[in-house]
Design a protein around this motif. Structure first.
Motif, PDB file in Angstrom:
ATOM      1  N   HIS A 288      28.776  92.612  10.661  1.00 56.94           N
ATOM      2  CA  HIS A 288      28.811  91.150  10.521  1.00 56.94           C
ATOM      3  C   HIS A 288      29.831  90.737   9.469  1.00 56.94           C
ATOM      4  CE1 HIS A 288      25.064  92.475  12.247  1.00 56.94           C
ATOM      5  NE2 HIS A 288      24.784  91.262  12.648  1.00 56.94           N
ATOM      6  N   LYS A 289      31.095  91.002   9.752  1.00 62.63           N
ATOM      7  CA  LYS A 289      32.124  90.788   8.720  1.00 62.63           C
ATOM      8  C   LYS A 289      32.446  89.318   8.506  1.00 62.63           C
ATOM      9  CE  LYS A 289      34.448  95.161   9.520  1.00 62.63           C
ATOM     10  NZ  LYS A 289      34.962  95.502  10.831  1.00 62.63           N
ATOM     11  N   GLN A 290      32.477  88.555   9.601  1.00 64.16           N
ATOM     12  CA  GLN A 290      32.968  87.174   9.481  1.00 64.16           C
ATOM     13  C   GLN A 290      32.163  86.376   8.458  1.00 64.16           C
ATOM     14  OE1 GLN A 290      31.529  84.083  11.623  1.00 64.16           O
ATOM     15  NE2 GLN A 290      32.838  82.867  10.275  1.00 64.16           N
ATOM     16  N   ILE A 291      30.863  86.398   8.584  1.00 62.53           N
ATOM     17  CA  ILE A 291      30.028  85.602   7.664  1.00 62.53           C
ATOM     18  C   ILE A 291      30.049  86.195   6.255  1.00 62.53           C
ATOM     19  CG2 ILE A 291      27.573  85.054   7.167  1.00 62.53           C
ATOM     20  CD1 ILE A 291      28.901  83.054   9.103  1.00 62.53           C
ATOM     21  N   ARG A 292      30.133  87.508   6.178  1.00 62.87           N
ATOM     22  CA  ARG A 292      30.171  88.131   4.840  1.00 62.87           C
ATOM     23  C   ARG A 292      31.377  87.594   4.059  1.00 62.87           C
ATOM     24  NH1 ARG A 292      31.543  92.106   1.415  1.00 62.87           N
ATOM     25  NH2 ARG A 292      29.906  93.416   0.556  1.00 62.87           N
ATOM     26  N   LYS A 293      32.497  87.548   4.754  1.00 57.17           N
ATOM     27  CA  LYS A 293      33.719  87.049   4.091  1.00 57.17           C
ATOM     28  C   LYS A 293      33.631  85.550   3.816  1.00 57.17           C
ATOM     29  CE  LYS A 293      36.833  90.378   6.154  1.00 57.17           C
ATOM     30  NZ  LYS A 293      37.414  90.475   7.495  1.00 57.17           N
ATOM     31  N   ALA A 294      32.949  84.826   4.716  1.00 53.79           N
ATOM     32  CA  ALA A 294      32.896  83.360   4.580  1.00 53.79           C
ATOM     33  C   ALA A 294      31.909  82.891   3.521  1.00 53.79           C
ATOM     34  CB  ALA A 294      32.534  82.747   5.936  1.00 53.79           C
ATOM     35  N   MET A 295      31.022  83.793   3.063  1.00 50.22           N
ATOM     36  CA  MET A 295      30.002  83.385   2.083  1.00 50.22           C
ATOM     37  C   MET A 295      30.641  83.091   0.734  1.00 50.22           C
ATOM     38  SD  MET A 295      27.078  86.072   3.155  1.00 50.22           S
ATOM     39  CE  MET A 295      25.788  85.945   2.001  1.00 50.22           C
ATOM     40  N   ASN A 296      30.294  81.936   0.182  1.00 45.46           N
ATOM     41  CA  ASN A 296      30.864  81.551  -1.109  1.00 45.46           C
ATOM     42  C   ASN A 296      29.767  80.851  -1.915  1.00 45.46           C
ATOM     43  OD1 ASN A 296      32.568  80.887  -3.129  1.00 45.46           O
ATOM     44  ND2 ASN A 296      33.630  79.245  -2.036  1.00 45.46           N
ATOM     45  N   VAL A 297      28.911  81.669  -2.497  1.00 41.59           N
ATOM     46  CA  VAL A 297      27.698  81.135  -3.118  1.00 41.59           C
ATOM     47  C   VAL A 297      27.959  80.703  -4.551  1.00 41.59           C
ATOM     48  CG1 VAL A 297      25.294  81.656  -3.689  1.00 41.59           C
ATOM     49  CG2 VAL A 297      26.333  82.653  -1.663  1.00 41.59           C
ATOM     50  N   SER A 298      27.513  79.491  -4.884  1.00 42.22           N
ATOM     51  CA  SER A 298      27.711  79.042  -6.262  1.00 42.22           C
ATOM     52  C   SER A 298      26.417  78.455  -6.820  1.00 42.22           C
ATOM     53  CB  SER A 298      28.848  78.013  -6.308  1.00 42.22           C
ATOM     54  OG  SER A 298      28.504  76.949  -5.454  1.00 42.22           O
ATOM     55  N   SER A 371      23.369  73.616   9.411  1.00 43.83           N
ATOM     56  CA  SER A 371      24.237  73.115   8.331  1.00 43.83           C
ATOM     57  C   SER A 371      23.616  73.399   6.972  1.00 43.83           C
ATOM     58  CB  SER A 371      24.434  71.606   8.451  1.00 43.83           C
ATOM     59  OG  SER A 371      25.233  71.359   9.549  1.00 43.83           O
ATOM     60  N   ALA A 372      22.296  73.219   6.878  1.00 42.56           N
ATOM     61  CA  ALA A 372      21.618  73.444   5.596  1.00 42.56           C
ATOM     62  C   ALA A 372      21.762  74.912   5.167  1.00 42.56           C
ATOM     63  CB  ALA A 372      20.154  73.060   5.722  1.00 42.56           C
ATOM     64  N   ILE A 373      21.626  75.812   6.114  1.00 47.65           N
ATOM     65  CA  ILE A 373      21.774  77.248   5.777  1.00 47.65           C
ATOM     66  C   ILE A 373      23.209  77.518   5.311  1.00 47.65           C
ATOM     67  CG2 ILE A 373      21.725  79.623   6.691  1.00 47.65           C
ATOM     68  CD1 ILE A 373      19.668  78.671   8.770  1.00 47.65           C
ATOM     69  N   LYS A 374      24.159  76.966   6.054  1.00 49.86           N
ATOM     70  CA  LYS A 374      25.571  77.214   5.710  1.00 49.86           C
ATOM     71  C   LYS A 374      25.890  76.662   4.332  1.00 49.86           C
ATOM     72  CE  LYS A 374      27.468  75.404   9.329  1.00 49.86           C
ATOM     73  NZ  LYS A 374      28.512  74.902  10.161  1.00 49.86           N
ATOM     74  N   GLN A 375      25.351  75.502   4.062  1.00 48.61           N
ATOM     75  CA  GLN A 375      25.616  74.866   2.764  1.00 48.61           C
ATOM     76  C   GLN A 375      25.094  75.739   1.628  1.00 48.61           C
ATOM     77  OE1 GLN A 375      24.144  70.876   2.699  1.00 48.61           O
ATOM     78  NE2 GLN A 375      25.371  70.335   0.934  1.00 48.61           N
ATOM     79  N   TYR A 377      24.803  78.839   1.474  1.00 50.93           N
ATOM     80  CA  TYR A 377      25.625  80.049   1.267  1.00 50.93           C
ATOM     81  C   TYR A 377      27.125  79.740   1.202  1.00 50.93           C
ATOM     82  CZ  TYR A 377      21.557  83.043   1.772  1.00 50.93           C
ATOM     83  OH  TYR A 377      20.356  83.661   1.576  1.00 50.93           O
ATOM     84  N   GLY A 378      27.454  78.483   1.130  1.00 49.88           N
ATOM     85  CA  GLY A 378      28.860  78.099   1.020  1.00 49.88           C
ATOM     86  C   GLY A 378      29.702  78.548   2.211  1.00 49.88           C
ATOM     87  N   ILE A 379      29.095  78.523   3.383  1.00 50.27           N
ATOM     88  CA  ILE A 379      29.819  78.959   4.597  1.00 50.27           C
ATOM     89  C   ILE A 379      30.379  77.732   5.304  1.00 50.27           C
ATOM     90  CG2 ILE A 379      29.530  80.026   6.884  1.00 50.27           C
ATOM     91  CD1 ILE A 379      27.091  81.546   5.562  1.00 50.27           C
ATOM     92  N   GLU A 380      31.659  77.818   5.674  1.00 51.44           N
ATOM     93  CA  GLU A 380      32.221  76.669   6.380  1.00 51.44           C
ATOM     94  C   GLU A 380      31.825  76.660   7.846  1.00 51.44           C
ATOM     95  OE1 GLU A 380      36.324  75.410   6.191  1.00 51.44           O
ATOM     96  OE2 GLU A 380      36.183  75.651   3.999  1.00 51.44           O
ATOM     97  N   LYS A 381      32.127  77.784   8.501  1.00 57.02           N
ATOM     98  CA  LYS A 381      31.829  77.828   9.950  1.00 57.02           C
ATOM     99  C   LYS A 381      31.385  79.218  10.387  1.00 57.02           C
ATOM    100  CE  LYS A 381      33.912  74.267  12.652  1.00 57.02           C
ATOM    101  NZ  LYS A 381      33.043  73.609  13.501  1.00 57.02           N
ATOM    102  N   HIS A 382      30.474  79.234  11.313  1.00 58.00           N
ATOM    103  CA  HIS A 382      30.105  80.475  12.002  1.00 58.00           C
ATOM    104  C   HIS A 382      31.084  80.580  13.167  1.00 58.00           C
ATOM    105  CE1 HIS A 382      27.802  83.250  14.460  1.00 58.00           C
ATOM    106  NE2 HIS A 382      26.882  83.375  13.519  1.00 58.00           N
ATOM    107  N   TYR A 383      31.527  81.790  13.481  1.00 60.52           N
ATOM    108  CA  TYR A 383      32.549  81.924  14.517  1.00 60.52           C
ATOM    109  C   TYR A 383      32.080  81.396  15.888  1.00 60.52           C
ATOM    110  CZ  TYR A 383      36.446  83.825  17.160  1.00 60.52           C
ATOM    111  OH  TYR A 383      37.536  83.961  17.963  1.00 60.52           O
ATOM    112  N   LEU A 384      30.794  81.510  16.150  1.00 62.08           N
ATOM    113  CA  LEU A 384      30.292  81.012  17.439  1.00 62.08           C
ATOM    114  C   LEU A 384      30.428  79.481  17.515  1.00 62.08           C
ATOM    115  CD1 LEU A 384      28.970  81.547  20.164  1.00 62.08           C
ATOM    116  CD2 LEU A 384      26.755  81.711  19.029  1.00 62.08           C
ATOM    117  N   GLU A 385      30.314  78.836  16.358  1.00 66.58           N
ATOM    118  CA  GLU A 385      30.520  77.374  16.326  1.00 66.58           C
ATOM    119  C   GLU A 385      31.976  77.052  16.648  1.00 66.58           C
ATOM    120  OE1 GLU A 385      27.815  75.409  12.949  1.00 66.58           O
ATOM    121  OE2 GLU A 385      29.139  76.966  12.193  1.00 66.58           O
TER     122      GLU A 385
END
Ligand SMILES: C[S@@+](CC[C@H](N)C(=O)[O-])C[C@H]1O[C@@H](n2cnc3c(N)ncnc32)[C@H](O)[C@@H]1O
Length: 390
Positions: A288-298, A371-375, A377-385
């Motif tokens: 699951h590389k895409q989301i791992r890279k997209a995670m930007n938790v603050s 959206s709440a989950i993505k927010q 974890y600071g994720i912009e987009k899931h590739y399936l979206e």
């Protein structure tokens, strides 16, 4: 002490265990006359934790009983035959097999007619449990799962188990299909085809459904080999094509399968399933590389993503949760469960989406939750979206 005779013996043992035809195995003829251990009696038993080998250690004045998992148990039998005993006798439904270690160290193998009958419950369970049969099943032999005698090769027993478990897991979903004639099943990233052949075998030969099946794979040599095996097995409606999950031209898709397709290839496959209106979508994602890279938790979760391996696991959970939720948003009743125990493969999650017309999903509500989950974890987009242009 593995030579060709012992190899045959242990292959048969493995195979008899797999197909649940082992009645009993005894080890006798102690090497050390002064040893207190006279005999070892082994039977296969069904326990809560799964299928095991039960060992009775028969000493001069007492019996000691222990249960071992299959792999470990077979290792103990090998060791006991090397160190403690000279003879092994295997009683199975179809034959009695005696292995003798002679004084000069040579090994003799003798097969005779069966003398023991399998317990009734054993035979009764067998029909229910085995959906894929090794005997005279050409593709299993050509894929190296069985040997020339149609016995499961020891080193492939995990694969055989995985194949059976896969079919057992899918069987209830397949029986509920509304389209049952001229089904088109597409297996995206079919690889060596183990699971593709097994599913074809089950649907076509066991359920006797009229199907058309396509394996899509970009490695040309695998496509070639699989097509040759399909021909040898007389699987006339199974065809493998060289191409990508994203672009291969396909008429219609009733069932979409994608097992262990790497990273976003799983999203490509789900996308194709959704947009083709597939009735059933089955995937076992991996890496699951895409989301791992997209995670930007603050936020407070920063510590939860501090350690690499734990971050990776969270990325897996988020990736697959969002996939499952998107499937729900598109009208799929979705389940996520363990595919095969970690013992056999780390790729152990399966997502199954069944198209339903009875309940209209509340898309907006589901996308808000995503959206709440993505927010978080600071994720912009899931590739399936991205693929679905959401
Ligand atoms: C890990 S293997 C799994 C094979 C099989 N599905 C199984 O579970 O046994 C993944 C296969 O998918 C193929 N693959 C990965 N991405 C692909 C893509 N985008 N298009 C076509 N094939 C792909 C790889 O070449 C590989 O053979």
């Amino acid at each position: 002490m593995q030579n060709s005779q012992t190899k045959i013996f242990f292959d048969k043992l493995q195979s008899n265990i797999e197909i649940k035809e082992l009645i009993k195995l005894t080890l006798t003829g102690k090497r050390e006359k002064s040893s207190d251990l006279k005999k070892l009696i082994i039977t296969a038993v069904e326990l809560k934790k799964g299928y095991c080998l039960n060992f009775i250690y028969r000493h001069n004045t007492k019996d000691i009983t222990k249960n071992f998992e299959i792999f470990e148990g077979i290792q103990f039998i090998e060791k006991a035959l090397e160190e403690e005993f000279l003879n092994a006798e295997m009683f199975s439904k179809n034959e009695n097999l005696n292995l003798f270690i002679l004084p000069n160290g040579k090994v003799k193998l003798k097969s005779t007619k069966p003398v023991l009958e399998a317990p009734l419950t054993y035979l009764h369970n067998k029909v229910k449990e085995r959906l894929i049969h090794p005997h005279e099943n050409i593709y299993l032999r050509e894929l190296g799962i069985t040997n020339v005698n149609w016995e499961i090769r020891r080193e492939m027993s995990d694969k055989f188990k995985q194949i059976n478990q896969y079919i057992e897991l899918l069987a209830p979903n397949l029986k509920e299909l509304t389209v049952t004639d001229n089904l088109h099943i597409v297996d995206m990233g079919s690889g060596k085809g183990y699971l593709t052949f097994a599913l074809y075998d089950y649907l076509s030969n066991y359920l006797k459904i009229n199907i058309q099946m396509t394996g899509v794979e970009y490695r040309e040599e695998l496509v070639k080999t699989c097509n040759t095996i399909a021909e040898m097995a007389d699987f006339g409606s199974l065809n493998f094509v060289q191409g990508t999950i994203e672009k291969t031209d396909l008429d219609k898709i009733d069932i979409l399968i994608a097992l262990h397709a790497c990273d976003t290839a799983t999203d490509e496959a789900i996308y194709r399933g959704i947009t083709s209106g597939a009735e059933l979508i089955v995937c076992a994602p991996c890496c699951h590389k895409q989301i791992r890279k997209a995670m930007n938790v603050s936020n407070e979760l920063i510590n939860v993503t501090r350690f690499g391996i734990l971050k990776e696991r969270q990325a897996e959970i988020i990736t697959d949760t969002i996939r499952a939720m998107i499937l729900e948003a598109y009208g799929y009743k979705t389940n996520v469960f363990e595919f095969i125990s970690l013992e056999h493969t780390p790729k152990n999650v399966m997502i199954v989406g069944k198209k339903t017309t009875t309940k209209v999903p509340n898309k907006i509500e589901i996308f808000n939750k995503i959206s709440a989950i993505k927010q978080l974890y600071g994720i912009e987009k899931h590739y399936l979206e991205t693929l679905l242009e959401l």
